[in-house]
Design a protein around this motif. Sequence first.
Motif, PDB file in Angstrom:
ATOM      1  N   GLY A   4       0.678  -1.390   0.006  1.00 23.63           N
ATOM      2  CA  GLY A   4      -0.011   0.028   0.151  1.00 23.63           C
ATOM      3  C   GLY A   4       0.854   1.261   0.168  1.00 23.63           C
ATOM      4  N   GLY A   5       2.060   1.290   0.627  1.00 21.62           N
ATOM      5  CA  GLY A   5       2.785   2.295   0.610  1.00 21.62           C
ATOM      6  C   GLY A   5       3.884   2.333  -0.472  1.00 21.62           C
ATOM      7  N   ARG A   6       5.262   2.295  -0.394  1.00 22.56           N
ATOM      8  CA  ARG A   6       6.153   2.165  -1.054  1.00 22.56           C
ATOM      9  C   ARG A   6       7.452   1.106  -0.912  1.00 22.56           C
ATOM     10  N   ILE A   7       7.962   0.647  -2.007  1.00 22.23           N
ATOM     11  CA  ILE A   7       9.168  -0.424  -1.809  1.00 22.23           C
ATOM     12  C   ILE A   7      10.383   0.494  -1.230  1.00 22.23           C
ATOM     13  N   ASP A   8      11.001   0.354  -0.201  1.00 24.75           N
ATOM     14  CA  ASP A   8      11.943   0.915   0.219  1.00 24.75           C
ATOM     15  C   ASP A   8      13.223   0.131  -0.064  1.00 24.75           C
ATOM     16  N   HIS A   9      13.835   0.584  -1.247  1.00 23.62           N
ATOM     17  CA  HIS A   9      15.002  -0.141  -1.983  1.00 23.62           C
ATOM     18  C   HIS A   9      16.283   0.123  -1.198  1.00 23.62           C
ATOM     19  N   ALA A  10      16.111   1.447  -0.714  1.00 20.46           N
ATOM     20  CA  ALA A  10      17.500   1.860   0.076  1.00 20.46           C
ATOM     21  C   ALA A  10      17.679   1.191   1.475  1.00 20.46           C
ATOM     22  N   ALA A  11      16.594   0.996   2.012  1.00 15.28           N
ATOM     23  CA  ALA A  11      16.835   0.458   3.351  1.00 15.28           C
ATOM     24  C   ALA A  11      16.822  -1.340   3.251  1.00 15.28           C
ATOM     25  N   SER A  12      16.824  -1.824   2.029  1.00 14.48           N
ATOM     26  CA  SER A  12      16.858  -3.202   1.851  1.00 14.48           C
ATOM     27  C   SER A  12      18.365  -3.508   1.694  1.00 14.48           C
ATOM     28  N   ALA A  13      18.342  -4.959   1.661  1.00 13.00           N
ATOM     29  CA  ALA A  13      19.827  -5.623   1.517  1.00 13.00           C
ATOM     30  C   ALA A  13      20.183  -5.159   0.288  1.00 13.00           C
ATOM     31  N   PRO A  14      21.587  -4.571   0.005  1.00 10.09           N
ATOM     32  CA  PRO A  14      21.964  -4.169  -1.127  1.00 10.09           C
ATOM     33  C   PRO A  14      22.084  -5.290  -2.456  1.00 10.09           C
ATOM     34  N   GLN A  15      22.276  -6.618  -1.989  1.00  8.93           N
ATOM     35  CA  GLN A  15      22.235  -7.652  -2.849  1.00  8.93           C
ATOM     36  C   GLN A  15      20.899  -8.227  -3.041  1.00  8.93           C
ATOM     37  N   GLY A  16      19.698  -7.727  -2.604  1.00  8.56           N
ATOM     38  CA  GLY A  16      18.466  -8.085  -2.270  1.00  8.56           C
ATOM     39  C   GLY A  16      18.065  -8.355  -3.562  1.00  8.56           C
ATOM     40  N   VAL A  17      17.034  -9.548  -3.626  1.00  8.11           N
ATOM     41  CA  VAL A  17      16.210  -9.895  -4.707  1.00  8.11           C
ATOM     42  C   VAL A  17      14.864 -10.558  -4.191  1.00  8.11           C
ATOM     43  N   LEU A  18      13.948 -10.132  -4.192  1.00  6.63           N
ATOM     44  CA  LEU A  18      12.420 -10.569  -3.806  1.00  6.63           C
ATOM     45  C   LEU A  18      11.844 -11.015  -4.892  1.00  6.63           C
ATOM     46  N   GLN A  19      11.571 -12.406  -5.111  1.00  8.50           N
ATOM     47  CA  GLN A  19      10.921 -12.961  -6.152  1.00  8.50           C
ATOM     48  C   GLN A  19       9.584 -13.089  -5.820  1.00  8.50           C
ATOM     49  N   VAL A  20       8.787 -12.754  -7.049  1.00  6.15           N
ATOM     50  CA  VAL A  20       7.114 -12.863  -6.737  1.00  6.15           C
ATOM     51  C   VAL A  20       6.952 -14.182  -7.794  1.00  6.15           C
ATOM     52  N   LEU A  21       6.522 -15.225  -7.414  1.00  8.29           N
ATOM     53  CA  LEU A  21       6.524 -16.604  -8.074  1.00  8.29           C
ATOM     54  C   LEU A  21       4.936 -16.730  -8.573  1.00  8.29           C
ATOM     55  N   ASN A  22       4.927 -17.965  -9.290  1.00  5.87           N
ATOM     56  CA  ASN A  22       3.580 -18.435  -9.571  1.00  5.87           C
ATOM     57  C   ASN A  22       2.872 -17.429 -10.706  1.00  5.87           C
ATOM     58  N   ASP A  23       3.500 -16.380 -11.262  1.00  9.02           N
ATOM     59  CA  ASP A  23       2.838 -15.517 -12.272  1.00  9.02           C
ATOM     60  C   ASP A  23       2.155 -14.655 -11.577  1.00  9.02           C
ATOM     61  N   GLY A  24       2.410 -14.324 -10.417  1.00 11.55           N
ATOM     62  CA  GLY A  24       1.709 -13.234  -9.586  1.00 11.55           C
ATOM     63  C   GLY A  24       1.957 -11.820  -9.802  1.00 11.55           C
ATOM     64  N   TYR A  25       0.870 -11.032  -9.715  1.00  9.60           N
ATOM     65  CA  TYR A  25       1.322  -9.663 -10.040  1.00  9.60           C
ATOM     66  C   TYR A  25       1.390  -8.789  -8.574  1.00  9.60           C
ATOM     67  N   VAL A  26       2.078  -7.691  -8.802  1.00 10.33           N
ATOM     68  CA  VAL A  26       2.317  -6.673  -7.731  1.00 10.33           C
ATOM     69  C   VAL A  26       1.402  -5.596  -7.923  1.00 10.33           C
ATOM     70  N   LYS A  27       1.232  -5.033  -6.779  1.00  7.04           N
ATOM     71  CA  LYS A  27       0.489  -3.631  -6.575  1.00  7.04           C
ATOM     72  C   LYS A  27       1.616  -2.842  -5.583  1.00  7.04           C
ATOM     73  N   VAL A  28       1.644  -1.403  -6.128  1.00  8.01           N
ATOM     74  CA  VAL A  28       2.470  -0.542  -5.291  1.00  8.01           C
ATOM     75  C   VAL A  28       1.590   0.654  -5.134  1.00  8.01           C
ATOM     76  N   GLY A  29       1.303   1.206  -4.005  1.00  8.51           N
ATOM     77  CA  GLY A  29       0.498   2.124  -3.806  1.00  8.51           C
ATOM     78  C   GLY A  29       1.070   3.531  -4.113  1.00  8.51           C
ATOM     79  N   ASP A  30       2.272   3.479  -3.681  1.00  7.59           N
ATOM     80  CA  ASP A  30       3.337   4.806  -3.738  1.00  7.59           C
ATOM     81  C   ASP A  30       4.468   4.343  -4.482  1.00  7.59           C
ATOM     82  N   PRO A  31       4.703   4.770  -5.769  1.00  2.00           N
ATOM     83  CA  PRO A  31       5.846   4.448  -6.709  1.00  2.00           C
ATOM     84  C   PRO A  31       7.121   5.015  -6.439  1.00  2.00           C
ATOM     85  N   THR A  32       6.960   6.185  -5.426  1.00  3.65           N
ATOM     86  CA  THR A  32       8.030   7.028  -5.237  1.00  3.65           C
ATOM     87  C   THR A  32       9.275   6.212  -4.957  1.00  3.65           C
ATOM     88  N   GLY A  33      10.528   6.344  -5.709  1.00  2.95           N
ATOM     89  CA  GLY A  33      11.648   5.761  -5.503  1.00  2.95           C
ATOM     90  C   GLY A  33      12.118   4.393  -5.906  1.00  2.95           C
TER      91      GLY A  33
END
Length: 484
Positions: A96-125
Motif C-alpha cells: 500500500g505504501g512504497r518499496i524501500d529499496h534503499a533500506a533493503s539488502a544491497p544484494q536483495g532480490v525479492l521474487q514474486v512467483l507463480n505468475d503473481g502480480y504486484v501492486k504498489v500504492g506509492d511508486p516513489t523511489g
Amino acid sequence: MKRTAAFATTACLLCLAAATAATAPAAADYSGNPLAGDNGFGVIVQDDAVLGSTETEGSVAIGGNLTYGPGYNVALHTPGTFTAPGDDHPTALLVGGRIDHAASAPQGVLQVLNDGYVKVGDPTGSSVLDEDSNGAQVNTHIVAEGAGYDSTPRVQQTVHQPVESVTDTTGLPDLDALFADFRDRSDAIDTCATNVVLRDAEGVPLPDQTGFPAGTSAHITLTEGETNVLRLTGEQLNNLSEITFDNQPDATTPFVVDVDTTGTDGTFVWHIPTLAGVSGDQAPYMLWNFPDATDITIADGDSLEGTIYAPRAHLTDLDPSNIEGSVVVRELTAGPLDADGTVVNAGEIHEFPFATDIDCEGTEPSPSPSPTGATQSPTPTPTPTGATESPTPTPTDATESPTPTPTGATESPTPTPTGTASGPHPSHSHPGPPGHGGGHHHRPPHGGWLADTGTSSTLYAVAGAFALATAGIFLLGRRRRPKH
C-alpha cells in the motif's frame, strides 16, 4: 398542571433508565471466521513489513512500506485468490505504501512467483521496467529509481505485468477498515468462555490458581463438535515446554488460545512449545489470539501450527522454525536486516489459512491468573470435613443486595467488566498504537479464576431514577394540600 408535569418527568426518567438498561454493554457471543474479508492473503500487515528471510508460500498484503532481504520468495505455492479489476493475474504482493529499496539488502532480490502480480500504492523511489534495452517485453522488475533492469536490490516477477497495472490501485482492499474489524473480532473472541483443561500425563488437571513451573508438559483433550477455548497468560504459555493433543482439531472442533499479555504491558517474548499430535493438516483449525499484545517476538521453539491473530502487535520473527498458518499483525519483521544486509533466518510461512468458524458463548470478563510473583488472593480457609458450609450471616437491618443480572443476557462486542462482590475491578484500557482503532479494554490480572458475582449498575440506575421521580411527585402533592 404541576402534577401532570411531575408525571411526565417521572415517565421520562423511567424511559431513560429503561434505555440505559437496554443498551448497557455486556459480554458478546462470537460466531464466524475471524479472517473473513482477508481476500485470500496468507500474510496481512496493516503497516510496514520487513521480509528478510526466507519465504511465504502464499500471497502477502502490506498496508505500509516494504523492506526486503537478500533472497525472499513470495507466493511459492500460490499467488492467492484476489485479482484486481482489469488484471489478468492474482495480486500475489500488495504494497500500500512504497518499496524501500534503499533500506533493503544491497544484494536483495525479492521474487514474486507463480505468475503473481504486484501492486504498489506509492511508486516513489522505484522504476517499473517491463521492456529490455531493445524494447521487447520481459518479465517485470521493480528496481530503485533510475537503476537498470537487473540491478539490485530489486523485486522481480515471473510474468510480464504492464507498468500501469503495477501502480493502479483501483479496487484494492481497504486494510485499515479490515484491521478495525480484526481488532473487534479479536476482542470478542477474548470473551469466549474457557472450556479446555490442561492436564498432566496421568490426566490430573494442572493448577490454574498458582500457575505451573517452567518446563511443564501438558495434555489437551478437545470436546468434539464445538469450539475449544484455552486461556493463558503469556508467562503460562512460555512455561509449557510441550502440548500434546490427545485428539485433533478439525473443521467442527476448532482450537483457540486467548493469550493475555497485560501482565507484561502487551510485550511478549514467545518460546514456542513443542506441539505434539498436530501438523499442517490441523493448522487451519487452530488460532492463537493476542487481543492486547502490541509487541511479540518469536525467539525460538518448535514450528507453530495455526494462525497468529495479533491485529495490534508488531511481530518480530527470529526463529528458523516455520509458521504453518496465516499471519495477521499490525507490523511484521520476518528476519531483521543488519546494516550490511545480512539477515536473521526467520523460517518459512506455510500456506494453511484459517478455514472454519469459531462459535462460542461470551462471558462477562473474569480476572486473569496473575503472573508468577504477583500478589495472590488469600487462600480461603478450608471447611472441616463433613461440615456444611454456611453463607456469611447478614448483619441485622442491613440493606439486601440487589439480585444479580440473569445469566444469558445479550452481550455486546466490547464487554464492560462487572465488579465482584467486593467491588468492581477497574477496567485496564490499552490504547494501542496511534491511529489504529483505539484501545482494548481487557480484564485486569488477578489471582485465581473467580466467578463474577457483581451487580449490574443498570439496576441501580433504574432504582435511583424511580426513587427520584417518586419523591418529586410526593413533594408536589404536599405543596398543593389545602389549608384547614
